[in-house]
Motif scaffolding. Sequence first.
Motif, short mmCIF file in Angstrom:
data_model
loop_
_atom_site.label_atom_id
_atom_site.label_comp_id
_atom_site.label_asym_id
_atom_site.label_seq_id
_atom_site.Cartn_x
_atom_site.Cartn_y
_atom_site.Cartn_z
N ASN A 1 -19.42 75.08 26.28
CA ASN A 1 -18.05 75.54 26.40
C ASN A 1 -17.33 75.32 25.07
N GLU A 2 -16.02 75.56 25.05
CA GLU A 2 -15.27 75.46 23.80
C GLU A 2 -15.27 74.05 23.23
N ILE A 3 -15.44 73.04 24.08
CA ILE A 3 -15.43 71.65 23.61
C ILE A 3 -16.56 71.41 22.61
N VAL A 4 -17.68 72.09 22.81
CA VAL A 4 -18.82 71.97 21.89
C VAL A 4 -18.62 72.84 20.65
N ALA A 5 -18.05 74.04 20.85
CA ALA A 5 -17.92 75.00 19.75
C ALA A 5 -16.83 74.62 18.76
N ILE A 6 -15.73 74.02 19.23
CA ILE A 6 -14.59 73.74 18.34
C ILE A 6 -14.96 72.79 17.21
N PRO A 7 -15.64 71.66 17.46
CA PRO A 7 -16.02 70.80 16.33
C PRO A 7 -16.93 71.50 15.31
N LYS A 8 -17.82 72.38 15.79
CA LYS A 8 -18.69 73.13 14.89
C LYS A 8 -17.87 74.03 13.98
N VAL B 1 -3.30 71.83 13.00
CA VAL B 1 -4.24 72.54 13.88
C VAL B 1 -3.69 72.48 15.30
N THR B 2 -3.52 73.64 15.91
CA THR B 2 -3.03 73.71 17.28
C THR B 2 -4.13 74.27 18.18
N ILE B 3 -4.31 73.63 19.34
CA ILE B 3 -5.35 74.03 20.29
C ILE B 3 -4.80 73.89 21.69
N ASP B 4 -5.22 74.78 22.59
CA ASP B 4 -4.77 74.68 23.97
C ASP B 4 -5.49 73.55 24.69
N ALA B 5 -5.30 73.47 26.00
CA ALA B 5 -5.74 72.29 26.75
C ALA B 5 -7.24 72.03 26.66
N MET B 6 -8.07 73.08 26.54
CA MET B 6 -9.51 72.88 26.48
C MET B 6 -9.89 72.01 25.28
N GLY B 7 -9.12 72.11 24.20
CA GLY B 7 -9.42 71.34 22.99
C GLY B 7 -8.79 69.97 22.95
N CYS B 8 -8.13 69.57 24.04
CA CYS B 8 -7.51 68.24 24.08
C CYS B 8 -8.58 67.21 24.41
N ALA C 1 -9.73 65.50 18.27
CA ALA C 1 -8.62 64.89 17.54
C ALA C 1 -9.14 64.10 16.34
N SER C 2 -10.23 63.35 16.53
CA SER C 2 -10.81 62.57 15.43
C SER C 2 -11.34 63.48 14.33
N LYS C 3 -12.00 64.56 14.72
CA LYS C 3 -12.55 65.50 13.74
C LYS C 3 -11.44 66.09 12.87
N ILE C 4 -10.33 66.46 13.47
CA ILE C 4 -9.21 67.05 12.73
C ILE C 4 -8.65 66.04 11.74
N ARG C 5 -8.49 64.80 12.16
CA ARG C 5 -7.94 63.77 11.26
C ARG C 5 -8.92 63.42 10.15
N GLU C 6 -10.21 63.44 10.46
CA GLU C 6 -11.22 63.19 9.42
C GLU C 6 -11.15 64.24 8.32
N LYS C 7 -10.75 65.45 8.69
CA LYS C 7 -10.64 66.55 7.73
C LYS C 7 -9.24 66.63 7.11
#
Length: 345
Positions: free
Chosen positions: A128-135, A147-154, A159-165
């Motif tokens: 699902n999107e939870i796997v695809a978004i970090p990729k 970076v804005t994402i709807d509920a599936m990305g919460c 969140a950690s990946k976005i802050r790492e970048k």
Amino acid sequence: NIKHSLPEILFLTLSAVISGCNTWCLIEEFGNLKIAWLRKYHPYASGIPSHDTLGAFFSALDSKKFAKCFINYAAAISTHTQGDVIALDGKTVRGVASKGKYPIHIVSAFCSKNRLSLGQETVNEKENEIVAIPKLLDLITIKGCIVTIDAMGCQKIIASKIREKEADYILQVKDNQSSLKEQVVKLFDRKTARETDTTHDCDHGRIEKRTCEVINDLTFLDDKQDWKDIKTIVKITSYRAFKGTEKASANSRYYISSLPINAKLINKSIRNHWAIENNLHWNLDVIFKEDNQLKRKGNSVENFNMMTKVALNLLDNEKSTKKSKPIKRFKASLNDSYRELIMKV
């Protein structure tokens, strides 16, 4: 047995898509009609590839490697500034569904300021999107952006990946994070917002009032340490009234963010998230007729989706006229000089 080079096929396809062609047969016909113009840029010594050749080529083309080429292209023509909103959202290509084959779901990254597609990642059949978004986040440059994402990305890992970048996040909270949502709702019930911002819109026969409330005292938010650098929680209340009728509606949405308290910025950023629906997904559906297409073999769906996004980027960047994209495409089909202006050749 190679009769057509990679640049020839890509240049033909992009030229045809910009000019209003959405199928392999139309692309072939465009090539036959415009072969003299096409030969200004490539030899086409064996003529124009047939629609079967085009379908077989895009079916066989490695979609992962092609996606990286697309991301490099997008990075080359765009610049991000501090605070730009990059929206991530998924769209299902429904026309590909057939017996024994599931619709393909593609997560895209879209810069609302530049109205530019930055990259995409296909969601595998059993994921699902939870796997695809970090990729996808690993592939694109987001430093200094929001970076804005709807509920599936919460998700904590996202969140950690976005802050790492070195970017900030605004993540919508819904029932898939039921405990978090319950706590956020209770905090807004018990606390007065530290800062608020209200905007008004009046267009398309409706009046909309949007109020953004922000709280930065997260003392009583459980497990806040699991959400990387969370600083604020947000409540957006939208009230809509339709002109000429008595119909009205109101709803509230909740978000978490790594941004410091700034209601005006957060309100604007959440509003800009919907650019991915209005300026990308709507265009793919309505202008490029993506859901009506019958491309089903191999990687053809993902690869043609990227070609349409390149065409969309180029059409958006053509500023000599304020005409709509359908009119721009029609003009490009008739006027070689205008097509060259769009394609920057």
